[in-house]
Design a protein around this motif. Structure first.
Motif, PDB file in Angstrom:
ATOM      1  N   PRO A   1       0.811  -1.226   0.000  1.00 19.50           N
ATOM      2  CA  PRO A   1       0.000   0.000   0.000  1.00 19.50           C
ATOM      3  C   PRO A   1       0.845   1.277   0.000  1.00 19.50           C
ATOM      4  O   PRO A   1       0.455   2.277  -0.609  1.00 19.50           O
ATOM      5  N   LYS A   2       1.989   1.263   0.661  1.00 17.05           N
ATOM      6  CA  LYS A   2       2.851   2.440   0.655  1.00 17.05           C
ATOM      7  C   LYS A   2       3.394   2.736  -0.736  1.00 17.05           C
ATOM      8  O   LYS A   2       3.755   3.876  -1.049  1.00 17.05           O
ATOM      9  N   GLN A   3       3.472   1.694  -1.555  1.00 18.00           N
ATOM     10  CA  GLN A   3       3.970   1.843  -2.922  1.00 18.00           C
ATOM     11  C   GLN A   3       2.834   2.008  -3.931  1.00 18.00           C
ATOM     12  O   GLN A   3       3.066   2.014  -5.136  1.00 18.00           O
ATOM     13  N   GLY A   4       1.609   2.113  -3.426  1.00 22.79           N
ATOM     14  CA  GLY A   4       0.460   2.294  -4.304  1.00 22.79           C
ATOM     15  C   GLY A   4      -0.257   1.019  -4.685  1.00 22.79           C
ATOM     16  O   GLY A   4      -1.189   1.052  -5.497  1.00 22.79           O
ATOM     17  N   GLY A   5       0.152  -0.123  -4.116  1.00 21.06           N
ATOM     18  CA  GLY A   5      -0.477  -1.404  -4.432  1.00 21.06           C
ATOM     19  C   GLY A   5      -1.280  -1.952  -3.268  1.00 21.06           C
ATOM     20  O   GLY A   5      -1.642  -1.230  -2.338  1.00 21.06           O
ATOM     21  N   GLU A   6      -1.533  -3.274  -3.298  1.00 22.48           N
ATOM     22  CA  GLU A   6      -2.348  -3.922  -2.272  1.00 22.48           C
ATOM     23  C   GLU A   6      -1.623  -5.055  -1.568  1.00 22.48           C
ATOM     24  O   GLU A   6      -2.186  -5.671  -0.664  1.00 22.48           O
ATOM     25  N   ASP A   7      -0.401  -5.376  -1.963  1.00 16.07           N
ATOM     26  CA  ASP A   7       0.282  -6.547  -1.425  1.00 16.07           C
ATOM     27  C   ASP A   7       0.631  -6.366   0.044  1.00 16.07           C
ATOM     28  O   ASP A   7       0.949  -5.263   0.503  1.00 16.07           O
TER      29      ASP A   7
END
Length: 437
Positions: free
Chosen positions: A154-160
């Protein structure tokens, strides 16, 4: 891939060997699964499971290592076979990511568990008040992603999930085995995973009258109120500090050995729940005070505390998977491949446990060296740093160890090609259950 590349290898692996003895129940379980025989013309379901069990026991996290090891095995077992590798990397990768195979594995595991449950000793036999109810634990664990997986948190813009792939594992406390799991690569709370699993056809959470022993992360009063109302299933967990108690009413505590150390047993209401709950306060042998929360009013308070302590058995299962099996790291990057891998870990654990029981009966579930160590800790003074907090009345109930010891698993790792015989198991395997080498 030419089908007969694998024939010579599999014939050698399954020709009256320890490995053949180990995976024998697979064929019987698959016979009850529709479409199992039609899946995989090159790598049949039976061979896929057998090679998956072999890989788990060998602790091989890397596919290239598995392929090379099978090539060396083929040279050893069938030197006259053609010189091409018996199993192509692409064949295994495609099989691991197959949704058809996942459906077969998920249908086969309950069949295998019924066979296991019919013969294994009941680890909770003698616990008062259970009356044959299913008793299960659930907990989450994390698995390192495969080298091909590109994590985006999430910090990188994803959901992993930054911790790795999540696995919500469902563990049968009576059998001492995991029965099912839900895989999730996204970063989501445990209770959301539980709701997802509960909506799945055939979910264990849909079984009636089950007693669930869970971590505080799974407290959702509305969810468990519904489970108790519709299915008669109840919950045991630890009290959570942010739960708001509306009212309290003391309940009588019977003077029985099981209630040793129980300080309070209270009927309470929670602002988040429409039903009554129960709060139990226990003082351990080492003087710690613990609070347990349950919506089950049929059990003695001391039994509630004992059952929560048995939740630790699932942690021992995770320890076996990550440190002894090839399960610490994902074999593939797709959720289907991860699902199939965890199914193979469940099957491997069940097959080893079943073989130990077939050879040694109830003694196969007892690691005597570990039990002796537990008895020594129990005899120590409660103030001793390495003593146990286990109440004295529960000691006879710990007749079976929670973990298959590493030296027992080494026997299977290094003796899979040995000719199977009762004499071999008596001479080489039984001593490993009785003493450290």
């Amino acid at each position: 891939m030419i089908p007969n590349r694998l024939d010579a290898l599999m014939n050698g692996l399954l020709n009256d060997t320890v490995f053949a003895d180990l995976v024998a129940p697979v064929q019987h379980a698959l016979a009850f699964v529709r479409r199992a025989a039609s899946v995989g013309r090159v790598l049949s379901m039976e061979r896929f499971i057998a090679l998956g069990v072999w890989r788990q026991l060998q602790g091989m996290g890397v596919l290239r290592e598995q392929v090379q090891a099978l090539d060396h095995l083929r040279d050893q077992l069938a030197p006259q076979a053609e010189s091409v590798v018996p199993l192509a990397r692409s064949t295994w990768s495609d099989a691991l990511a197959s949704t058809e195979r996942r459906a077969v594995l998920q249908a086969m595991i309950p069949v295998l568990m019924r066979e296991v449950g019919a013969v294994l000793p009941d680890r909770l036999a003698g616990v008062p008040g259970l009356d044959g109810r299913p008793v299960r634990a659930m907990d989450g664990t994390y698995q390192e992603e495969s080298a091909h997986y590109r994590r985006c948190t999430p910090k990188q813009g994803g959901e992993d999930n930054p911790k790795g792939h999540g696995e919500l594992v469902f563990y049968n406390l009576r059998l001492g085995l995991a029965e099912d799991a839900l895989v999730e690569t996204r970063s989501r709370h445990e209770i959301n995973l539980l709701r997802d699993y509960d909506a799945r056809p055939g979910a264990l959470t849909q079984e009636a009258r089950t007693l669930w022993v869970v971590d505080r992360a799974f407290i959702d009063a509305a969810f468990w109120d519904r489970k108790k109302r519709t299915q008669g299933s109840t919950l045991i967990t630890r009290m959570k500090s942010n739960l708001v108690v509306g009212s309290r009413a003391a309940m009588p505590i019977a003077k029985t050995p099981e209630n040793a150390g129980v300080l309070r047993d209270e009927r309470i209401t929670l602002l988040s729940s429409s039903q009554e709950w129960r709060l139990i306060t226990l003082r351990t042998r080492q003087g710690r005070r613990l609070e347990f929360l349950t919506n089950d009013f049929s059990l003695l308070p001391g039994v509630v505390a004992f059952l929560y302590a048995r939740r630790w058995d699932e942690e021992k299962c995770f320890d076996t998977w990550k440190n002894d099996f090839a399960h610490a790291k994902a074999w593939g990057k797709s959720p289907v491949a991860i699902d199939n891998q965890v199914c193979l870990a469940i099957i491997t654990h069940a097959l080893v446990t079943l073989l130990l029981h077939r050879q040694f009966g109830a003694e196969g579930a007892r690691d005597h060296k570990a039990l002796r160590k537990q008895e020594q800790r129990q005899r120590k003074a409660p103030s001793a740093p390495d003593g146990t907090e286990r109440p004295d009345w529960t000691v006879p109930l710990f007749r079976y160890t929670s973990k298959i010891s590493r030296q027992v698993l080494r026997f299977f790792k290094h003796s899979l090609l040995s000719p199977a015989s009762p004499a071999l198991y008596e001479a080489k395997l039984r001593p490993l259950l009785e003493a450290y080498l």
